[in-house]
Design an enzyme around this catalytic site. Sequence first.
Site, mmCIF file in Angstrom:
data_model
loop_
_atom_site.group_PDB
_atom_site.id
_atom_site.type_symbol
_atom_site.label_atom_id
_atom_site.label_comp_id
_atom_site.label_asym_id
_atom_site.label_seq_id
_atom_site.Cartn_x
_atom_site.Cartn_y
_atom_site.Cartn_z
ATOM 1 N N ASP A 1 24.608 78.507 72.767
ATOM 2 C CA ASP A 1 25.960 78.212 73.261
ATOM 3 C C ASP A 1 26.051 78.578 74.746
ATOM 4 O OD1 ASP A 1 28.689 78.182 73.901
ATOM 5 O OD2 ASP A 1 29.269 78.776 71.885
ATOM 6 N N HIS B 1 28.194 74.366 72.421
ATOM 7 C CA HIS B 1 29.519 74.940 72.203
ATOM 8 C C HIS B 1 30.390 73.905 71.500
ATOM 9 C CE1 HIS B 1 32.875 77.666 72.912
ATOM 10 N NE2 HIS B 1 33.590 76.622 73.324
#
Length: 363
Positions: free
Chosen positions: A291, A322
């Site tokens: 992420d 993300h």
Amino acid sequence: GHCRLLCKPSALAQHLVRSLGRSAALRWGRWPWPRWPQLQMLQQLLQPPEPEPVVARELLQLPDAGLVALDWLVGPWGAAAGVGGVSSPVLLLIPNAAGKVTGGLLQLGLRALERGFIPVIFNRRGHNGCPLTTPRLQPFGDPGDLREAVTYLRCRHPSASLLAVSEGSGSGLLLAYLGESGSSSRLAAAACLSPIFRGRDWFEAGMPWLYEWPLLLHLKQGLSRYAGALAEVVDMDKLLGSHSLRELEETLFCRTRSHPTSWESYWERNEPLRDADEAAVPVLCLCSADDPVRGPPAQSLPRELFRSSPYFFLLLTPHGGHCGFPRRGPGRCWANEAVLEYFRAMAEFLRTEERRKGLPRPR
């Protein structure tokens, strides 16, 4: 799919391992662009859902005369709002802290609608076209407005299970609500997609400019619509001239004209996990190791919380970006299927426990 479930051993944890292990949601095959989390994220954030959903808006007035908006997803068929059965579960969808309702979140709502849920999107004050009737916006981890919305949903659907899903930085609101409310949250289960666990650290570290600047411009554009009303409480020139998300957050909530406070005091009241030990609702947090927005896993994932609390479950994947989690084929986002499978498994586990103990179903 190389996913790992990090949690405290329990009967519920064993049930989730079996249910998710059997689910086709986690068997997505080869990753598209495994080394490009940026592309994974952009695909889910920018690609519109198919089909385009029909939304029925409802404005909810708060005790201080402020407004939040509840957008009921009624599908592409033009049905009336909230058409599910009397006992159909209500799924509350919470966008990110900037109020951006992404294509991925809408797609989750549509998939839930197809499976008999009643999905509704929670829009904060001044977000997504919701009128700002008071010179006050919602701080990062202040669950007061969300509590009012949950109370209203419980009154409107008294016999239905109430579930909640948050996306990205919007998870700070859901996690804070679960901690503050404890066993009185009125939720049966919750899930967080790519949550931001440590709000202060996230703002202070900053994001790569590729993500921070578009988000900053989106926020400024929304705030500029209410420049006249907000000028009473904040310095609008400084607010609209902010060069980072931290500077904007500090100007908006700490350097106010009426009740100025320090950055440290602000986070004492708004850190998402400040009352995590009080949470009494099962929460699945779906995170990817790559992420680029949350930050490195070693610093940004509170692993000890998942090892010690029986209510927090971390489903950690090697790739996904993300709020991305793309897959080939229909649906595009396997995280949506995993979340819906988690809610199904939770309902199944609770029914089994009620039969085993001979407990009446709560009214």
